[in-house]
Design an enzyme around this catalytic site. Structure first.
Site: not given
Length: 810
Positions: A681, A724
């Site tokens: 990511s 996140k």
């Protein structure tokens, strides 16, 4: 060391240990303790060579330092099986007697005895008459053991069954409680027939003595309870076979009644009754009888037909859940749905919930609240570090010390067949040569199979279908996929700042005040102090660190109250918080830092929740090399190379740094090098950092990003979106870039993030460049507007309604 002189003469050169009050026979395994320095040295010498040693009894056991003349000449050559140091002076030794032997010569007497010992052969003169005597000896020996109650005859039988008459005589002689001289005489009797006849005489005397002793004790203390003949019945003395038989009959009858009351399944009841029949035929004191009783105790103790009465009041259950936990709406909703089903369906299948989230978010405590809300018993099984399949399914009863698996143990502890069963830390299990416990759990957690769970020890089906299983884990990845398929996964993300404030105010503060014996008049804390505590002293997904800080405040307050009197009052405010907790641990925020060239902010996911990572890129003179540091995993390194290749292909289109492949090396570093980092990511973040470096355009520090990159510049979806974004929000970030394909993950975001955070959804790196770079690029891509207006439907927010689209509040 052994030597052979002649066809049948074997002489051993071995160390000697003199024994006090102990005669060892061949074919026997005997433990004893030595402490004399000479004996210890002799033992060490034997262990250095072939482990053979000569053992002989002292003539006078009272002598501490016997000479050669104080030791019997005839003894036994034995092999040392095992030694165990008991303390600094004593050693426990286990030996196996091998052959009779006689000392021929003492080679040395210091520092220990070393002798030449010649084996003495047995004379086999056992004819038909002697064998008849041996049968009577075995019968008397069995009666002797029953009366003396020192050793079970069943435990000695295997040794007697497989030996010759002379060896049988030695084994029996070793188990008789006789004087030292009498045992030495039996050892020195080399004729097997003479030994057997002598044993017959000795056993007749010993059995008669023990029977007379039992009669005497019975007439004195148990005359009323066990009347003699002529006084109301047959004789039954304490410890006599008649009394033992009566006690065993009572025990068997009691067991049968318990089995009937337990209301077991048909198969379990048949096994229990069959086991009781076996118990009737066994000697009461035998080891096998103990194993049999333990098995029956487990069968009887299990809650075959006991159930907790459930609470099905939806409003009451909702009140309890809200009373114990703040937030966690999705989990609470699922519990209430389950209770609603119970009102319409008489016997639905059990529930298997998988709670996945970082530490400290309330997974384990939530399971306790579920038990309280439903009125069920609660049991918890921690699976962290479990690596043996038998921990789940139990051991088979053929093994010594076997016991049921921990599933059955916990069900027994609960006392009902429908408890709330918490399987904690399931992702911390491992496997080795003893099996895979995760595979064993599949049967437990499968609603189609767990109505007939088979524990190896119980060896009959037990119904787990009424159990409400709650499984907790920090990470989903270590759990085998088939096991995940059997659970309903509910993710518990970290808490927002507002949720932490509410939890601290409603739960943590009252709990610690009570635990420290403080009253409201002794200690108060302001709302601003709470918020500063959350922002500057903790940085976590859960609330464990927050609770520790609250505990520290209470401890300091207690000390002052004790010193100044119970009427003393303290008030914690934003200004004096440092007096209680010291300087803030997390003072600076990323949003307060200046925008830099070659530095971008990425969002990462860990088992402890979300984190923000800084990606730094720099160039040095070289030949187009690419270096990665910061303890990056293999997948992250591949993602970084893909990002680098994409940017190198882009620099010609953008007309920037065309000589990069000739004159410079690129170095990308992720700080906190001691922490391992993994995953794809970070692709778009690394690409932005490199492009910013080459174009000399700063990257906005107010924007965090996450997304996988392809060589064509496409942005692919990633996981852990909620965690996140929570981490970014905690750090003061109010804008984030995410892949467009992650749009469905935004539905479960907390309201505070949806309302106060702008989320840009992108499909290609070109869009990322426009958003995050603070100046226009020199080529086709164009720049990002410096003052964006209110959020409106656009490519990066397409498909989101006006009220649903997250936007930046200015």
């Amino acid at each position: 060391m052994s030597e052979t002189n002649g066809p049948s003469e074997i002489i051993h050169n071995v160390p000697l240990i003199p024994l006090r009050d102990l005669v060892i026979f061949p074919s026997t395994l005997v433990p004893f303790i030595i402490g004399r320095a000479s004996s210890i040295q002799a033992l060490e010498k034997a262990e250095e060579t072939d482990k053979l040693i000569f053992l002989a009894a002292q003539i006078d056991p009272a002598k501490d330092n016997p000479a050669a003349g104080d030791i019997h000449a005839l003894g036994v050559v034995a092999k040392v099986i095992r030694t165990v140091a008991m303390d600094d002076k004593n050693i426990k030794v286990i030996v196996e007697g091998k052959r009779r032997a006689r000392v021929v010569e003492y080679l040395s007497t210091a520092p220990y005895f070393q002798v030449l010992a010649r084996e003495v052969g047995d004379v086999d003169d056992t004819g038909a008459e002697t064998r008849e005597v041996l049968k009577r000896v075995l019968g008397l020996f069995e009666e002797y053991l029953k009366l003396s109650q020192n050793v079970s005859f069943q435990s000695i039988m295997p040794a007697l069954r497989d030996h010759t008459p002379d060896r049988i005589a030695d084994i029996i002689a070793s188990h008789l409680y006789l004087g030292l001289e009498e045992k030495q005489t039996l050892l020195e009797t080399t004729s097997a027939g003479d030994r057997i006849r002598r044993l017959h005489q000795l056993l007749e005397v010993e059995v008669g003595r023990l029977q007379a002793k039992a009669r005497t004790e019975g007439s004195k203390s148990q005359r009323r309870k066990f009347p003699l003949r002529g006084e109301g019945g047959a004789a039954a003395f304490p410890g006599s076979p008649a009394q033992k038989k009566e006690e065993q009959a009572n025990e068997v009858e009691e067991l049968k009644q318990k089995v009937a009351r337990a209301k077991m399944s048909k198969d379990a009841e048949e096994k229990a009754l069959k086991e009781i029949e076996r118990l009737e035929t066994m000697p009461p004191m035998s080891a096998e009888a103990t194993v049999c009783r333990n098995y029956l105790d487990w069968l009887i103790a299990l809650p075959w037909n006991k159930k907790s009465r459930e609470k099905r009041n939806i409003k009451e259950a909702e009140r309890i859940l809200n009373e114990d936990h703040y937030g966690l709406e999705k989990v609470k909703e699922r519990i209430l749905e389950f209770l609603s089903i119970r009102q319409l369906v008489t016997n639905p299948k059990g529930v298997i919930l998988g709670l996945i989230g970082p530490p400290g978010v309330g997974k384990s405590s939530l399971a306790r609240s579920v038990a309280r809300a439903t009125g069920r018993k609660f049991v918890r099984l921690s699976l962290g570090g479990v690596r043996d399949e038998a921990e789940i399914r139990g051991h088979r009863r053929t093994y010594i010390g076997a016991y049921p698996g921990r599933i059955i143990q916990m069900i027994k502890r609960a006392g009902t067949r429908n408890p709330v069963f918490l399987l904690d830390e399931v992702d911390k299990m491992s496997m080795d040569f003893r099996g895979d416990p995760a595979s064993a759990l599949m049967e437990v957690l499968d609603p189609e199979q767990n109505n007939a769970f088979l524990d190896h020890y119980i060896d009959t089906d037990f119904d787990l279908s009424q159990v409400m299983f709650i499984v907790t884990a920090n990470m989903l990845e270590p759990i085998p996929r088939p096991l995940i398929d059997r659970m309903e996964i509910i993710r518990l993300p970290g808490y927002t700042e507002e949720e932490k404030f509410q939890i601290a105010r409603r739960f943590l503060w009252p709990k610690q005040m009570q635990a420290h014996g403080l009253k409201d008049t002794n200690l108060k804390i302001s709302e601003t102090a709470f918020r500063k505590l959350i922002q500057e002293y903790t940085r976590e997904a859960g609330v464990r660190s927050l609770e520790r800080e609250v505990t520290s405040i209470c401890r300091k307050a207690v000390k002052r109250v004790v010193s100044k009197g119970r009427s003393h009052s303290e008030r914690v405010t934003e200004r004096n918080l440092e007096d209680y907790l010291g300087i803030p641990k997390f003072r600076r925020k990323l949003i307060e830092k200046k925008d830099e060239v070659g530095v971008a902010i990425g969002m990462a996911w860990t088992e402890f929740g979300g984190e923000l990572l800084t990606f730094e890129a720099t160039k040095v003179h070289g030949k187009g090399g690419f270096t990665l540091t910061g303890q990056l995993g293999e997948i992250m390194q591949e993602s970084a190379r893909a990002a680098f290749s994409y940017v190198r292909g882009k620099i010609f289109e953008l007309n920037i740094a065309k000589d990069i492949h000739k004159n410079f090396d690129i170095h990308v570093h992720v700080p906190e090098g001691a922490t391992p980092k993994e995953g794809p990511s970070a692709g778009i973040t690394i690409a932005i950092a490199i492009l910013s470096l080459l174009s000399d355009i700063p990257v906005s520090k107010k924007i965090a990003m996450s997304g996988e990159i392809t060589l064509r510049g496409k942005v692919l979806p990633v996981g852990g979106i909620k965690e996140k974004l929570l981490a970014a929000f905690r750090e003061g970030i109010r804008e984030a870039i995410l892949p467009l394909d992650n749009k469905p993950d935004l539905k479960d975001l907390p309201k505070v993030i949806s309302q106060k955070m702008k989320i840009d959804l992108v499909e290609h790196m070109d869009e990322v460049f426009r958003i995050v770079l603070t100046k226009d690029l020199p080529a086709k891509l164009g720049g990002r507007k410096k003052k964006p207006g209110p959020a409106s439907p656009s490519r990066r927010g397409q498909g989101m309604g006006k009220e649903e689209e997250p936007s930046l509040t200015h």
